[in-house]
Scaffold this active site. Structure first.
Site, mmCIF file in Angstrom:
data_model
loop_
_atom_site.group_PDB
_atom_site.id
_atom_site.type_symbol
_atom_site.label_atom_id
_atom_site.label_comp_id
_atom_site.label_asym_id
_atom_site.label_seq_id
_atom_site.Cartn_x
_atom_site.Cartn_y
_atom_site.Cartn_z
ATOM 1 N N GLU A 135 109.125 -97.584 -48.074
ATOM 2 C CA GLU A 135 110.435 -96.935 -48.074
ATOM 3 C C GLU A 135 111.168 -97.229 -46.772
ATOM 4 O O GLU A 135 110.610 -97.052 -45.692
ATOM 5 C CB GLU A 135 110.278 -95.422 -48.239
ATOM 6 C CG GLU A 135 111.613 -94.708 -48.417
ATOM 7 C CD GLU A 135 111.459 -93.194 -48.483
ATOM 8 O OE1 GLU A 135 110.870 -92.617 -47.546
ATOM 9 O OE2 GLU A 135 111.932 -92.596 -49.469
ATOM 10 N N TYR A 162 119.734 -96.996 -48.548
ATOM 11 C CA TYR A 162 118.362 -96.625 -48.911
ATOM 12 C C TYR A 162 117.721 -97.740 -49.727
ATOM 13 O O TYR A 162 118.349 -98.310 -50.624
ATOM 14 C CB TYR A 162 118.363 -95.336 -49.746
ATOM 15 C CG TYR A 162 116.985 -94.925 -50.197
ATOM 16 C CD1 TYR A 162 116.228 -94.044 -49.434
ATOM 17 C CD2 TYR A 162 116.413 -95.444 -51.369
ATOM 18 C CE1 TYR A 162 114.942 -93.684 -49.822
ATOM 19 C CE2 TYR A 162 115.131 -95.090 -51.760
ATOM 20 C CZ TYR A 162 114.405 -94.207 -50.990
ATOM 21 O OH TYR A 162 113.135 -93.867 -51.371
#
Ligand code: GDP
Ligand code: MN
Length: 397
Positions: A207, A119
């Site tokens: 993101e 992530y």
């Protein structure tokens, strides 16, 4: 403003970040040709909506063979069939809310073999007023869940704008993610690229979930969610052109056309207020007396009768609205303009729910008189707390 994954990946490609080759299609009969232009033996067929969690999402009105909004195909024929199955249907994910979002575009991508899912995000940290990196070894999952259950698996730090991005920032991320050998160098370069893209385009959020270690060991961006600062869009015509209005709340879209500061919420009391601070206070006091606001709306200082009419129409178009509170403190804004706007709007769209009006300030007597003489069934209030109590009582009994 948000954009689609395929648009974000095009930007990443322009900046030299590692992404797979892909094609966007609007119609299922384009899917086979599009997939044929990409290298097999694996294709990923991805619903393009402005919401995450597509892989684990589900379609409304279930059909046989349904899976989520991200699917792996082993042939171009299979990719075509999947595109056909998704296009035009409504995908529900934990980010869309129960109403879901209609899938109007499909992105077909050359599939990747995955060794690890990581992530990575960049965002504007309001506490430090700096750009922050957030990374975790737990990619492919909801970062909110990781933060709640295993916060020690998240590394976050901000970048000093005086120095900007430096290689040590990238190495810090690489080591936190457990990257080895040539991956460290790739990570340092990729983070620099992302930081530059973030600043160049005045982004609010970038993101990548997941960032992967692909089979063979190279880093690759597998998913991308970008948000841009709406106040800076005037200097990014290229980004503004990527806007997909079908993805936006129709009420918020209408409001933006009239330059109204409107945010749709889930409650039952529609609010029309002037000034952002007063609008916040109005929402607070509605909650204090036991109800929930249906929206935030600041009609602004120099609103015209047309603008007020439009604002009122937007409020009444929300089927959740069971009562309306107009709360105006006329400073620059004149109370009689508001009164005229409210009456014009009611004449046009009708009034099916209780309306409480609190006016104070410039031309207040004139405003009150206009409302009194209108014959409308308006509940007058003397002050903010009186107004909130009256509207909550009118709605809740
Ligand atoms: P999201 O569900 O909306 O976040 O969509 P993603 O693009 O993140 O895809 C969801 C998941 O699908 C990823 O976490 C991966 O596990 C899987 N996935 C996506 N692309 C590929 C791919 O090219 N190859 C493989 N093997 N899996 C993929
Ligand atoms: Mn994702």
């Amino acid at each position: 403003m948000n954009i689609h994954e395929y648009q974000a990946k095009a930007l990443l490609r322009d900046y030299g970040a590692p992404v797979s080759d892909g094609r966007v299609v609007l119609q299922s009969d384009q899917a086979k040709t599009a997939a044929g232009e990409l290298d097999g033996p694996l294709w990923v067929v991805k619903a393009q909506i402005h919401a995450g969690g597509r892989g684990k999402g589900h379609f409304k009105e279930a059909e046989a063979g349904d899976k989520g909004g991200v699917r792996l195909a082993k042939s171009v024929e299979e990719a075509e069939a999947m595109a056909k199955q998704m296009l035009g249907r409504t995908l529900v994910t934990h980010q869309t809310g129960p109403a879901g979002k209609q899938v109007n575009r499909i992105y077909i991508e050359a599939g990747s073999g995955i060794e690890r899912e990581l992530y990575l995000a960049l965002l504007v940290d309001r506490q430090t007023s700096r750009v922050s990196f957030v990374c975790s070894t737990e990619g492919g999952m909801d970062i909110e869940d990781v933060a709640a259950n295993t916060p020690e698996k998240i590394l976050s730090f901000s970048v000093d704008p005086a120095t900007g991005y430096q290689a040590f920032h990238g190495r810090r991320i690489a080591f936190a993610l457990g990257l080895k050998g040539p991956q460290v160098k790739q990570c340092v370069a990729l983070m620099g690229t992302l930081y530059k893209l973030f600043l160049d385009k005045d982004m609010e959020m970038l993101e990548i979930n997941p960032l992967i270690v692909a089979e063979g060991g190279d880093l690759k961006v597998l998913d991308a969610k970008f948000g841009f600062d709406g106040n800076a869009l005037y200097r990014h015509a290229d980004i503004a052109a990527l806007r997909d209005e079908t993805e936006e709340d129709p009420k918020e879209l209408a409001a933006s056309k009239y330059d109204l500061n409107y945010v749709a919420l889930d409650g039952e009391i529609g609010c029309m207020v002037n000034g952002a601070g007063l609008a916040m206070a109005t929402m607070d006091i509605i909650k204090l007396y036991g109800a929930e606001p249906a929206n935030f709306l600041d009609v602004g200082g120099g609103a015209t009768k047309e603008k007020v009419t439009e604002a009122f129409k937007i409020i009444t178009s929300d089927p959740n609205v069971k009562g309306i509170l107009v709360n105006i403190f006329g400073g620059i804004m004149r109370c009689d303009i508001i009164a005229e706007g409210v009456i014009a709007a009611v004449k046009e769209v009708g009034l099916k729910v209780p309306l409480v009006v609190r006016l104070e300030g410039t031309n207040v007597e004139k405003g009150k008189e206009i409302i009194r003489n209108s014959g409308l069934n308006v509940i007058a209030a003397d002050n903010l707390s009186d107004a909130a109590q009256k509207v909550v009582k009118a709605v809740k009994g």
